[in-house]
Design a protein around this motif. Structure first.
Motif, PDB file in Angstrom:
ATOM      1  N   TYR A  40       9.214   2.778   3.901  1.00  0.00           N
ATOM      2  CA  TYR A  40       9.012   1.687   4.354  1.00  0.00           C
ATOM      3  C   TYR A  40       9.557   0.809   5.787  1.00  0.00           C
ATOM      4  N   ALA A  89       7.544   5.229  -4.041  1.00  0.00           N
ATOM      5  CA  ALA A  89       6.490   5.914  -3.181  1.00  0.00           C
ATOM      6  C   ALA A  89       6.332   6.692  -4.126  1.00  0.00           C
ATOM      7  N   TYR A 103       1.456   7.145   6.912  1.00  0.00           N
ATOM      8  CA  TYR A 103       2.304   7.475   5.741  1.00  0.00           C
ATOM      9  C   TYR A 103       2.715   8.935   5.695  1.00  0.00           C
ATOM     10  N   LEU A 113       1.496   4.328  -4.106  1.00  0.00           N
ATOM     11  CA  LEU A 113       2.947   3.318  -2.972  1.00  0.00           C
ATOM     12  C   LEU A 113       2.290   2.126  -3.523  1.00  0.00           C
ATOM     13  N   SER A 136       8.602  11.734  -3.843  1.00  0.00           N
ATOM     14  CA  SER A 136       9.230  10.627  -4.405  1.00  0.00           C
ATOM     15  C   SER A 136      10.239   9.906  -3.965  1.00  0.00           C
ATOM     16  N   ASN A 180      -1.964   4.142   4.391  1.00  0.00           N
ATOM     17  CA  ASN A 180      -1.895   5.771   3.413  1.00  0.00           C
ATOM     18  C   ASN A 180      -1.816   6.266   4.864  1.00  0.00           C
ATOM     19  N   GLN A 207      10.248   3.409  -2.064  1.00  0.00           N
ATOM     20  CA  GLN A 207       8.927   2.336  -1.914  1.00  0.00           C
ATOM     21  C   GLN A 207       9.818   1.620  -0.021  1.00  0.00           C
TER      22      GLN A 207
END
Length: 220
Positions: free
Chosen positions: A51, A106, A75, A101, A44, A72, A47
């Motif tokens: 990014y 995220a 990532y 996400l 976790s 996805n 985000q």
């Protein structure tokens, strides 16, 4: 293990934060847990910080225009390239089973394939988001035979060793947490979490805006 017990034990993960690091927005959590004789790993993080890392990692591509499926995939590819787990000298395969996400947080969940319910030694190198200069991955290992926690960062090369000794799992350094350590340190986690999300919220509003796709939680 009950949710309350896991929450209390997770409070240990705040140990080691200096007053300055308590305000560090580049902090992620990594949880390894055995459920129904199967091991799972969940990561976790913010985000926005994730990014930023992906923009740097895939610097020849404009990831803001990717579809949800493509983002996805990118990532997951990044995470799997930055995680290495060995149980009893055997490399563990990571299979993504859940993704969430959102615009703020995220979360990705993996099954650890080939990792048995019991092992004698576990080596983890989890340098996810190391591109952030002050990144810290607060890591917790939960099992019926003992719980282990550590803060992985550049100082320890984002790695830790767990070994089975005298009927329980401990860090290879041999330090074992007690309930007194947990209760004493619980206030640190509460303070850290509150400041982390408050400061991240205000930082997001003032400066960086997440522009990538928003993904929804899915199980295969």
């Amino acid at each position: 293990m009950g949710n309350a017990s896991k929450l209390i034990l997770a409070m240990v993960l705040a140990f080691g934060f200096s007053s300055a690091k308590a305000y560090n927005p580049y902090t992620s959590s990594v949880i390894l847990e055995n459920m129904d004789n199967e091991w799972f790993l969940q990561i976790s993080t913010s985000q926005v910080s994730a990014y930023e890392v992906l923009e740097d990692y895939y610097d020849t591509e404009d990831i803001s225009v990717l579809s949800i499926e493509a983002y996805n995939k990118k990532y997951i590819e990044y995470l799997m390239a930055h995680m290495y787990i060995v149980a009893d000298d055997k490399a563990v395969e990571l299979l993504p089973v859940g993704v969430h996400l959102g615009s703020q947080q995220a979360e990705v969940r993996f099954v650890l394939k080939g990792m048995s319910g019991n092992f004698n030694q576990l080596f983890l190198k989890l340098d996810v988001f190391e591109e952030n200069g002050s990144q810290q991955n607060v890591t917790g290992f939960f099992s019926k035979n003992g719980n282990v926690s550590s803060i992985l960062n550049a100082d320890n090369e984002f790695s830790m060793n767990i070994m089975y000794k005298d009927g329980k799992y401990i860090l290879s350094e041999g330090f074992s947490w007690t309930i007194f350590h947990i209760l004493y340190l619980s206030i640190l986690l509460i303070f850290t979490l509150v400041m982390f999300f408050v400061l991240r919220y205000h930082t997001n509003k003032r400066s960086i805006t997440y522009k990538g796709p928003v993904l929804v939680y899915k199980r295969q």
